[in-house]
Design a protein around this motif. Sequence first.
Motif, PDB file in Angstrom:
ATOM      1  N   MET A  18       0.814  -1.126  -0.064  1.00 44.36           N
ATOM      2  CA  MET A  18       0.008  -0.217  -0.101  1.00 44.36           C
ATOM      3  C   MET A  18       0.747   1.354  -0.086  1.00 44.36           C
ATOM      4  O   MET A  18       0.800   2.085  -0.731  1.00 44.36           O
ATOM      5  CB  MET A  18      -0.997   0.043   1.127  1.00 44.36           C
ATOM      6  N   GLY A  19       1.830   1.427   0.680  1.00 39.97           N
ATOM      7  CA  GLY A  19       2.484   2.415   0.952  1.00 39.97           C
ATOM      8  C   GLY A  19       3.333   2.866  -0.370  1.00 39.97           C
ATOM      9  O   GLY A  19       3.437   3.880  -0.799  1.00 39.97           O
ATOM     10  N   SER A  20       4.030   1.802  -0.771  1.00 37.43           N
ATOM     11  CA  SER A  20       4.960   1.861  -2.189  1.00 37.43           C
ATOM     12  C   SER A  20       3.812   2.336  -3.225  1.00 37.43           C
ATOM     13  O   SER A  20       4.199   3.160  -4.063  1.00 37.43           O
ATOM     14  CB  SER A  20       5.242   0.783  -2.569  1.00 37.43           C
ATOM     15  N   GLY A  21       2.575   1.900  -3.338  1.00 32.19           N
ATOM     16  CA  GLY A  21       1.731   2.366  -4.332  1.00 32.19           C
ATOM     17  C   GLY A  21       1.247   3.712  -4.287  1.00 32.19           C
ATOM     18  O   GLY A  21       1.195   4.362  -5.198  1.00 32.19           O
ATOM     19  N   ILE A  22       1.019   4.095  -3.036  1.00 31.36           N
ATOM     20  CA  ILE A  22       0.509   5.565  -2.624  1.00 31.36           C
ATOM     21  C   ILE A  22       1.653   6.458  -3.185  1.00 31.36           C
ATOM     22  O   ILE A  22       1.616   7.483  -3.723  1.00 31.36           O
ATOM     23  CB  ILE A  22       0.222   5.837  -1.103  1.00 31.36           C
ATOM     24  N   ALA A  23       2.925   6.066  -2.604  1.00 28.59           N
ATOM     25  CA  ALA A  23       4.212   6.778  -2.907  1.00 28.59           C
ATOM     26  C   ALA A  23       4.474   6.988  -4.567  1.00 28.59           C
ATOM     27  O   ALA A  23       4.637   7.914  -5.069  1.00 28.59           O
ATOM     28  CB  ALA A  23       5.369   6.366  -2.373  1.00 28.59           C
ATOM     29  N   GLU A  24       4.255   5.801  -5.301  1.00 29.58           N
ATOM     30  CA  GLU A  24       4.457   5.834  -6.720  1.00 29.58           C
ATOM     31  C   GLU A  24       3.441   6.718  -7.494  1.00 29.58           C
ATOM     32  O   GLU A  24       3.764   7.514  -8.301  1.00 29.58           O
ATOM     33  CB  GLU A  24       4.267   4.305  -7.174  1.00 29.58           C
ATOM     34  N   VAL A  25       2.193   6.685  -6.929  1.00 28.04           N
ATOM     35  CA  VAL A  25       0.856   7.363  -7.740  1.00 28.04           C
ATOM     36  C   VAL A  25       1.354   9.042  -7.433  1.00 28.04           C
ATOM     37  O   VAL A  25       1.381   9.842  -8.297  1.00 28.04           O
ATOM     38  CB  VAL A  25      -0.358   6.966  -7.206  1.00 28.04           C
ATOM     39  N   ALA A  26       1.891   9.312  -6.344  1.00 34.11           N
ATOM     40  CA  ALA A  26       2.087  10.655  -5.866  1.00 34.11           C
ATOM     41  C   ALA A  26       3.309  11.143  -6.898  1.00 34.11           C
ATOM     42  O   ALA A  26       3.184  12.379  -7.348  1.00 34.11           O
ATOM     43  CB  ALA A  26       2.228  10.851  -4.273  1.00 34.11           C
ATOM     44  N   ALA A  27       4.352  10.275  -6.829  1.00 36.00           N
ATOM     45  CA  ALA A  27       5.497  10.704  -7.576  1.00 36.00           C
ATOM     46  C   ALA A  27       5.030  11.000  -9.013  1.00 36.00           C
ATOM     47  O   ALA A  27       5.827  11.758  -9.548  1.00 36.00           O
ATOM     48  CB  ALA A  27       6.623   9.601  -7.402  1.00 36.00           C
ATOM     49  N   LEU A  28       4.440  10.156  -9.566  1.00 37.18           N
ATOM     50  CA  LEU A  28       4.101  10.222 -10.893  1.00 37.18           C
ATOM     51  C   LEU A  28       3.131  11.478 -11.210  1.00 37.18           C
ATOM     52  O   LEU A  28       2.938  11.804 -12.252  1.00 37.18           O
ATOM     53  CB  LEU A  28       3.441   8.959 -11.275  1.00 37.18           C
ATOM     54  N   ARG A  29       2.547  11.881 -10.054  1.00 40.04           N
ATOM     55  CA  ARG A  29       1.643  12.962 -10.421  1.00 40.04           C
ATOM     56  C   ARG A  29       2.383  14.500 -10.053  1.00 40.04           C
ATOM     57  O   ARG A  29       1.582  15.506  -9.897  1.00 40.04           O
ATOM     58  CB  ARG A  29       0.301  12.981  -9.692  1.00 40.04           C
ATOM     59  N   GLY A  30       3.586  14.336  -9.781  1.00 38.85           N
ATOM     60  CA  GLY A  30       4.452  15.592  -9.834  1.00 38.85           C
ATOM     61  C   GLY A  30       4.663  16.003  -8.204  1.00 38.85           C
ATOM     62  O   GLY A  30       4.953  17.023  -8.091  1.00 38.85           O
ATOM     63  N   ILE A  31       4.327  15.158  -7.365  1.00 38.81           N
ATOM     64  CA  ILE A  31       4.481  15.664  -5.869  1.00 38.81           C
ATOM     65  C   ILE A  31       5.781  15.065  -5.256  1.00 38.81           C
ATOM     66  O   ILE A  31       6.120  13.887  -5.639  1.00 38.81           O
ATOM     67  CB  ILE A  31       3.266  14.615  -5.132  1.00 38.81           C
ATOM     68  N   ASP A  32       6.267  15.922  -4.368  1.00 37.88           N
ATOM     69  CA  ASP A  32       7.681  15.550  -3.807  1.00 37.88           C
ATOM     70  C   ASP A  32       7.234  14.633  -2.762  1.00 37.88           C
ATOM     71  O   ASP A  32       6.524  14.988  -1.785  1.00 37.88           O
ATOM     72  CB  ASP A  32       8.248  16.826  -3.283  1.00 37.88           C
ATOM     73  N   VAL A  33       8.009  13.406  -2.658  1.00 34.31           N
ATOM     74  CA  VAL A  33       7.488  12.117  -1.666  1.00 34.31           C
ATOM     75  C   VAL A  33       8.732  12.052  -0.910  1.00 34.31           C
ATOM     76  O   VAL A  33       9.803  11.669  -1.401  1.00 34.31           O
ATOM     77  CB  VAL A  33       6.942  11.130  -2.438  1.00 34.31           C
ATOM     78  N   THR A  34       8.494  11.806   0.432  1.00 38.44           N
ATOM     79  CA  THR A  34       9.416  11.161   1.388  1.00 38.44           C
ATOM     80  C   THR A  34       8.992   9.984   1.939  1.00 38.44           C
ATOM     81  O   THR A  34       7.855  10.008   2.523  1.00 38.44           O
ATOM     82  CB  THR A  34       9.901  11.994   2.423  1.00 38.44           C
ATOM     83  N   VAL A  35       9.599   8.797   1.598  1.00 41.40           N
ATOM     84  CA  VAL A  35       9.119   7.270   2.081  1.00 41.40           C
ATOM     85  C   VAL A  35       9.872   7.138   3.462  1.00 41.40           C
ATOM     86  O   VAL A  35      10.973   6.859   3.395  1.00 41.40           O
ATOM     87  CB  VAL A  35       9.119   6.360   1.035  1.00 41.40           C
ATOM     88  N   ALA A  36       9.336   6.818   4.567  1.00 44.60           N
ATOM     89  CA  ALA A  36       9.824   6.430   5.707  1.00 44.60           C
ATOM     90  C   ALA A  36       9.605   4.915   6.201  1.00 44.60           C
ATOM     91  O   ALA A  36       8.455   4.563   6.024  1.00 44.60           O
ATOM     92  CB  ALA A  36       9.371   7.413   6.978  1.00 44.60           C
TER      93      ALA A  36
END
Length: 290
Positions: A18-36
């Motif tokens: 789930m977390g990787s999926g959320i991060a992937e979608v956000a990054a592809l949509r132009g959002i700056d993402v930090t994953v912890a």
Amino acid sequence: MPDIPTLSRLGVVGCGLMGSGIAEVAALRGIDVTVAESTPELAAAGRARLVASLDRGLRRGKLTEAERDQALARLAFTHDLGDLADRQVAIEAVAENREIKLDLFRQLDKVLADPEAVLATNTSSIPVVDLAVATGRASRVVGLHFFNPVPVQKLVEVIPALTTSADTVARARAFATELLGKEAIQAPDRSGFVVNALLVPYLLAAVRMVEAGAARPEDIDRGMELGCAHPMGPLRLLDLIGLDTAQAVAESMYEEFKEPLYAAPPLLQRMVAAGHLGRKSGRGFYVYDS
């Protein structure tokens, strides 16, 4: 209307499915993402999972090489929650365990520097208010329940607690729809929300059919796929979700409502105890290649 551009720095805690999926979608949509993640090893594994997913998208023609590279450039990975201090939205996607989530929300409350930052949970079944009151910013806590696989599934349930402000609900919905490109429904803050309140009894009924010897898993699944036009039968879906996650959701719902239809069947409990968790373990109701 909320100021959409201000919600452009996202923190995701947990980099499993789930977390990787959320991060992937956000990054592809132009959002700056930090994953912890909790350890350097898990952070590295999470990064490898995301890179592999983006590479699959490239091979299948869903992404260009430039889009893949730009998404990777927007992703940072850490094992230190303190690195989320500047995030304007933080979404937890850790194990479906009440105590783990409560402890994490207490920590995030101290870490996030912006008192207006939205703190969201991707819980499948734990009441959002329980997590909200563990923080000093209960009005800024909301449920954002995504569905697996996140890059494919369009729905997000937006779940306000009794303590959630109207502004937080509006900002969370706008983040999910206008920035992530998802479709949102508003769900009540009761265990299971909308989708799982309907789905879980159906899944557990399929387990009980197998347990009683009434039908084979493959016949149950094909019956629902061909007879009801479901894209995936209930037992294959359980294997995809993870039998341990399904058991945790069922137990949370049964704890709240005490309805027998929410109780995890003995077969499900035994399979989890045996480590037969579905796709992620290689064996559930079906056997999978590694």
